[in-house]
Design a protein around this motif. Structure first.
Motif, short mmCIF file in Angstrom:
data_model
loop_
_atom_site.label_atom_id
_atom_site.label_comp_id
_atom_site.label_asym_id
_atom_site.label_seq_id
_atom_site.Cartn_x
_atom_site.Cartn_y
_atom_site.Cartn_z
N GLN A 1 -23.44 42.06 -0.47
CA GLN A 1 -23.87 42.17 1.01
C GLN A 1 -22.95 42.74 1.94
N ASP A 2 -23.30 43.91 2.39
CA ASP A 2 -22.37 44.48 3.75
C ASP A 2 -22.34 43.49 4.65
N TRP A 3 -21.32 43.06 5.31
CA TRP A 3 -21.16 41.97 6.42
C TRP A 3 -20.17 42.27 7.29
N HIS A 4 -20.57 43.28 8.16
CA HIS A 4 -19.51 43.72 8.78
C HIS A 4 -19.25 43.18 10.26
N PRO A 5 -18.03 42.89 10.72
CA PRO A 5 -18.02 42.47 12.31
C PRO A 5 -18.33 43.81 13.10
N ALA A 6 -18.70 43.56 14.56
CA ALA A 6 -19.04 44.70 15.28
C ALA A 6 -17.95 45.67 15.59
N ASP A 7 -16.65 45.14 15.28
CA ASP A 7 -15.58 45.90 15.83
C ASP A 7 -15.20 46.77 14.39
N HIS A 8 -15.87 46.85 13.33
CA HIS A 8 -15.47 47.49 12.14
C HIS A 8 -15.07 48.90 12.21
#
Length: 208
Positions: A60-67
């Motif tokens: 599962q891709d699970w990125h922070p908003a500042d990626h």
């Protein structure tokens, strides 16, 4: 190809079948052909493999908003620009699979999964592979599989030319036997998908 019997020491990895990667859900980074028919087929096959006794794992891709991979986090950048960051190439993508957002949701019934392994959580590194990010940080997936006695993997999901390829290639590098179910994958672009399939085949991935 249809797998009809349980193979010993074999598990399934379902790669990134998430809302933002699908046309069916009008995702921000929708993959061509990832429509409702595709989702239905992937769900049906995942349920069938589970019923045969295979352990099923998901990435599962699970990125922070500042990626770092989001074009919107770079000045004067556009979606799909290719830039260099600290000596490595980085595709700039539309923001996608942001942590806790609807777009990050897995679209296969999560009760089917033995474990879900999140990736891409470090804002400084992309993570196409389910095993390592671009900084070579381990996601823990390999340890989970090895502790379960898994030696062979059946892989499918999104997208063929990025996360599926990286996951399959790293699995081979780690010593797993890998079978890719091509019909349960969809790619970002025809040219890169064809190249990815050839690269995987050359690396010893069994493509069905």
């Amino acid at each position: 190809m249809q797998i009809n019997t349980k193979q010993d020491h074999t598990a399934v990895i379902v790669v990134d079948i998430q809302q933002d990667f699908t046309q069916a859900m009008q995702g921000s980074l929708a993959v061509e052909g990832a429509d409702q028919e595709y989702l239905d087929r992937a769900e049906t096959e995942t349920r069938r493999l589970k019923a045969l006794g295979y352990p099923i794992y998901a990435t599962q891709d699970w990125h922070p908003a500042d990626h770092i991979s989001f074009f919107s986090n770079h000045d004067n950048a556009n979606p799909y620009d290719l830039i260099e960051i600290e000596g490595r190439q980085q595709v700039l993508w539309p923001p996608h699979c942001v942590q806790e957002s609807p777009g990050a949701r897995i679209l296969i019934d999560e009760s089917l999964f033995t474990a879900i392994v999140k990736k891409g959580m470090d804002p400084a590194f992309d993570s196409y592979s389910g095993f390592f990010d671009d900084g070579k940080k381990d996601t823990g997936l390999a340890d989970i599989l090895k502790k379960a006695g898994i030696k062979k993997l059946i892989v499918y999901g999104l997208a063929t030319d990025y996360c599926v390829k990286a996951t399959a290639m790293d699995a081979k590098m780690l010593g797993f036997d890998v079978t890719l179910i091509k019909d349960l994958c969809r790619g970002v672009a025809p040219e890169t998908t064809a190249a990815a399939l050839e690269e995987m085949k050359t690396a010893g991935v069994d493509i069905c």
